[in-house]
Design an enzyme around this catalytic site. Sequence first.
Site, PDB file in Angstrom:
ATOM      1  N   GLN A   1     -11.855   9.846   8.928  1.00 51.10           N
ATOM      2  CA  GLN A   1     -11.527   9.384   7.573  1.00 51.10           C
ATOM      3  C   GLN A   1     -10.888   7.999   7.647  1.00 51.10           C
ATOM      4  O   GLN A   1      -9.951   7.784   8.427  1.00 51.10           O
ATOM      5  CB  GLN A   1     -10.573  10.377   6.892  1.00 51.10           C
TER       6      GLN A   1
ATOM      7  N   HIS B   1     -12.390  11.991  -0.711  1.00 51.99           N
ATOM      8  CA  HIS B   1     -13.685  11.639  -1.323  1.00 51.99           C
ATOM      9  C   HIS B   1     -14.804  12.471  -0.742  1.00 51.99           C
ATOM     10  O   HIS B   1     -14.840  12.748   0.445  1.00 51.99           O
ATOM     11  CB  HIS B   1     -13.983  10.142  -1.165  1.00 51.99           C
TER      12      HIS B   1
ATOM     13  N   HIS C   1     -18.646  12.551   0.149  1.00 50.43           N
ATOM     14  CA  HIS C   1     -19.817  11.691   0.356  1.00 50.43           C
ATOM     15  C   HIS C   1     -21.056  12.456  -0.093  1.00 50.43           C
ATOM     16  O   HIS C   1     -21.251  13.611   0.309  1.00 50.43           O
ATOM     17  CB  HIS C   1     -20.015  11.399   1.856  1.00 50.43           C
TER      18      HIS C   1
HETATM   19  P1  AMP Z   1     -14.351   7.671   5.028  1.00 56.78           P
HETATM   20  O1  AMP Z   1     -14.694   7.019   6.300  1.00 56.78           O
HETATM   21  O2  AMP Z   1     -14.885   9.051   4.877  1.00 56.78           O
HETATM   22  O3  AMP Z   1     -12.905   7.548   4.685  1.00 56.78           O
HETATM   23  O4  AMP Z   1     -15.179   6.870   3.949  1.00 56.78           O
HETATM   24  C1  AMP Z   1     -14.712   5.806   3.194  1.00 56.78           C
HETATM   25  C2  AMP Z   1     -15.901   5.311   2.420  1.00 56.78           C
HETATM   26  O5  AMP Z   1     -15.448   4.439   1.415  1.00 56.78           O
HETATM   27  C3  AMP Z   1     -16.880   4.542   3.254  1.00 56.78           C
HETATM   28  O6  AMP Z   1     -18.166   5.126   3.143  1.00 56.78           O
HETATM   29  C4  AMP Z   1     -16.867   3.150   2.667  1.00 56.78           C
HETATM   30  O7  AMP Z   1     -18.138   2.572   2.662  1.00 56.78           O
HETATM   31  C5  AMP Z   1     -16.370   3.386   1.288  1.00 56.78           C
HETATM   32  N1  AMP Z   1     -15.620   2.290   0.712  1.00 56.78           N
HETATM   33  C6  AMP Z   1     -14.643   1.583   1.283  1.00 56.78           C
HETATM   34  N2  AMP Z   1     -14.168   0.651   0.431  1.00 56.78           N
HETATM   35  C7  AMP Z   1     -14.854   0.801  -0.724  1.00 56.78           C
HETATM   36  C8  AMP Z   1     -14.840   0.172  -1.992  1.00 56.78           C
HETATM   37  N3  AMP Z   1     -13.983  -0.834  -2.253  1.00 56.78           N
HETATM   38  N4  AMP Z   1     -15.688   0.585  -2.926  1.00 56.78           N
HETATM   39  C9  AMP Z   1     -16.536   1.575  -2.676  1.00 56.78           C
HETATM   40  N5  AMP Z   1     -16.605   2.236  -1.507  1.00 56.78           N
HETATM   41  C10 AMP Z   1     -15.789   1.849  -0.544  1.00 56.78           C
END
Ligand code: AMP
Length: 323
Positions: free
Chosen positions: A289, A295, A297
């Site tokens: 994470q 969140h 996915h």
């Molecule tokens: P995780 O690694 O599961 O915490 O995923 C975080 C996700 O948030 C990743 O898939 C990123 O591409 C996405 N993400 C990060 N910053 C943003 C943003 N500003 N707007 C939309 N998605 C984002």
Amino acid sequence: MSDLEHFIQNKMSMSHIYQPVMIKKLLTSLGKAHKTEIAQEILTYDSSQVEYYEKVTNNMVGRVLRSHHIVEKEKNHYILKDFEVLSPEEVAKSIKLCEAKIEEFTEKRGVAMWEHRRKNRKAISGSIRYEVLKRALGRCELCGISKEEKALEVDHIIPKNLGGEDSINNYQALCYTCNANKRDTDNTDFRELEDLYNMKDSTCIFCSVNFEKVFENNLAIAFLDKYPVTNLHTLIIPKRHCSTFFDLTQAELNATYSLAQKVKEQIIAKDSSVGGFNIGFNAEEAAGQTVNHCHMHIIPRRKGDVENPIGGIRNIIPGKGQY
Ligand code: AMP
Ligand code: ZN
């Protein structure tokens, strides 16, 4: 054999105990009874109602009377203090006083004092009730008991007067007992809940960034991932700041789930090459994470997007897709 006997023995097709209860009531009331009397008779067989008032007795009235040293509790019995020293006249006088108090209160408040018992079933439309019960698969969404064992009621998770919305996400199917327990603690619980649902973290990008939302409901938002793994990769987050899947409340799970359904349908409608999805949560750093705001996915998958899709999310550990 009388027609009545014949009906009872051979013709009465029962889906509940109502018919014999009503006939018995009429038989024991010289053949005529008011609908209220019949309803009261049915009520005497409904243990879930009695159970509700047992909760009221223990959690509310019993507690108050004990704190004033009027009654004592001995296991499942309540004992009026000093009853044995009361004279018959004093007993009679206190009974009269209670009756007068009941009458006075009833006159002042009327049927409104039972509104809290009435309201829930009335305010919720038949179609929402149906959808909620269907989602619950016939079981209480708190304790899991089946509807065959205890009647299920459809209930607001966040009460309407505290801003709870009128959508399926804000409803749950609860058995009589869970619902009664919940109602007894309504005030304290929900004031806390309201604060809880407004919680934001000023340092969190998902709390502060103004996303272009794909979908939104009262408790959750869906938006496109900024760095998509595949085209239309979407994230669904609770509006409240919390860090992982395990922190979500039932209402937020419902809200997330219902956005997931919408996202899925929209993606399929937009892009006919999508043949499946990977859906997942990363919880904690050890699991990868990177954004500390829970969140989901939703990653659309297309035939041929990788050489060998076998194992799907099992591939988070490289080489473990196949088993
Ligand atoms: P995780 O690694 O599961 O915490 O995923 C975080 C996700 O948030 C990743 O898939 C990123 O591409 C996405 N993400 C990060 N910053 C943003 C943003 N500003 N707007 C939309 N998605 C984002
Ligand atoms: Zn946040």
